[in-house]
Design an enzyme around this catalytic site. Structure first.
Site, mmCIF file in Angstrom:
data_model
loop_
_atom_site.group_PDB
_atom_site.id
_atom_site.type_symbol
_atom_site.label_atom_id
_atom_site.label_comp_id
_atom_site.label_asym_id
_atom_site.label_seq_id
_atom_site.Cartn_x
_atom_site.Cartn_y
_atom_site.Cartn_z
ATOM 1 N N TYR A 53 0.850 -1.187 0.000
ATOM 2 C CA TYR A 53 0.000 0.000 0.000
ATOM 3 C C TYR A 53 0.889 1.242 0.000
ATOM 4 C CZ TYR A 53 -3.892 -3.131 1.134
ATOM 5 O OH TYR A 53 -4.833 -4.138 1.119
ATOM 6 N N PRO A 209 -15.682 -3.738 0.983
ATOM 7 C CA PRO A 209 -17.037 -4.170 1.337
ATOM 8 C C PRO A 209 -18.126 -3.227 0.852
ATOM 9 C CG PRO A 209 -15.937 -3.225 3.247
ATOM 10 C CD PRO A 209 -14.897 -3.353 2.175
ATOM 11 N N LEU A 210 -17.741 -1.994 0.516
ATOM 12 C CA LEU A 210 -18.723 -1.027 0.004
ATOM 13 C C LEU A 210 -18.685 -0.927 -1.510
ATOM 14 C CD1 LEU A 210 -18.156 1.787 2.658
ATOM 15 C CD2 LEU A 210 -19.921 0.008 2.653
#
Length: 284
Positions: A53, A209-210
């Site tokens: 990341y 998850p969204l």
């Protein structure tokens, strides 16, 4: 904050995904620190990161280092926070994502993550993604070796299919505690993995998850049923979505990414939103 379990560790039912704070479109560090502190204030005790990341080739582990600084500067007790990181992905700096899951690389990546996080043992270390150039058993064997050596306290895998979950569990001697796969209202192909994790009692950590960074803010527009339920409760569609994840299985721990204090505070509140059977029927 309601809690769930990863292995024998109790964690908040909602976690924080750190990726948006370190890749393309990331905010300045001050806002990121405030976001992590807001998550802690809301009772979140699971923070998910990875050495990959980052944005530029010369800043591997940007997100791990950011999280370490945020925890160090937080005024409250952080001893109960589980930081989960991953190894096996690389970003050469041109916007692409590449793979290296050789045992040698994974072991060195873990050593580097230990230093950036400033810990003697990583709470949860996850194999980031299968590498077609490396036998899966060899990659998971490296994770087993790290577990046996005490470099990591718990072991997980990410982006795995059911056969790989079973293989990893066997190689790890039954010590596989988590699976992190993409899962959202718009991306449900990991349903078999969720069902298997429920059967085996392994935590399932849905990433995006969204629906991903580009779609999360417009979840209500993409999923009208979520917006309708949200309007009845006077909450955001995103909060309803995370409550839906929690209702899917008692082993699910969503890890929504965030880069603003307001968004993670709203997400954390999903742990207290209990959807009725009618709600779930409407949005399933």
């Amino acid at each position: 904050m309601k809690t769930r379990h990863i292995g024998d560790v109790e964690v908040s039912a909602i976690g924080l995904g750190g990726m948006p704070m370190s890749i393309e479109g990331r905010p300045d560090e001050e806002r990121s620190i405030r976001t992590i502190h807001a998550a802690l204030d809301a009772g979140i005790t699971l923070i998910d990161t990875a050495d990959a990341y980052h944005l530029h080739a010369d800043e591997v582990g940007h997100n791990e280092s950011l999280i370490a600084r945020a925890l160090a500067s937080y005024g409250g007790d952080t001893s109960g926070v589980l930081v989960a990181t991953k190894g096996g992905h690389l970003r050469p700096g041109d916007g692409s994502w590449t793979l290296n899951s050789s045992p040698e690389y994974l072991k060195q990546a873990c050593e580097d993550s230990l230093k950036r996080l400033g810990v003697d043992s990583i709470g949860l270390y996850q194999h980031h993604r299968p590498d077609p150039k490396v036998p899966y058993a060899d990659s998971i064997g490296a994770i087993r070796d790290l577990l046996d050596a005490g470099k990591i306290r718990m072991a997980g895998i990410s982006n795995a299919n059911p056969a790989q979950i079973r293989e990893a569990r066997e190689i790890l001697g039954g010590r596989l505690v988590s699976v992190q796969n993409q899962f959202s209202p718009a991306f449900r192909s990991s349903e078999p993995e969720l069902e298997l994790c429920t059967e085996l009692g392994i935590a399932f950590l849905p990433w995006s998850p969204l629906g991903g960074i580009s779609r999360a803010a417009e979840l209500g527009g993409h999923a009208a049923a979520f917006a309708a339920v949200a309007e009845r409760y006077g909450v955001s569609p995103q909060r309803v979505c995370l409550a839906w994840h929690l209702a899917k299985s008692p082993i699910t721990v969503p890890i929504p990414g965030a880069s603003r204090p307001e968004s993670i505070t709203d997400s954390a509140a999903a742990a207290d939103l209990v959807l009725t059977a009618d709600d779930l029927a409407e949005i399933s």
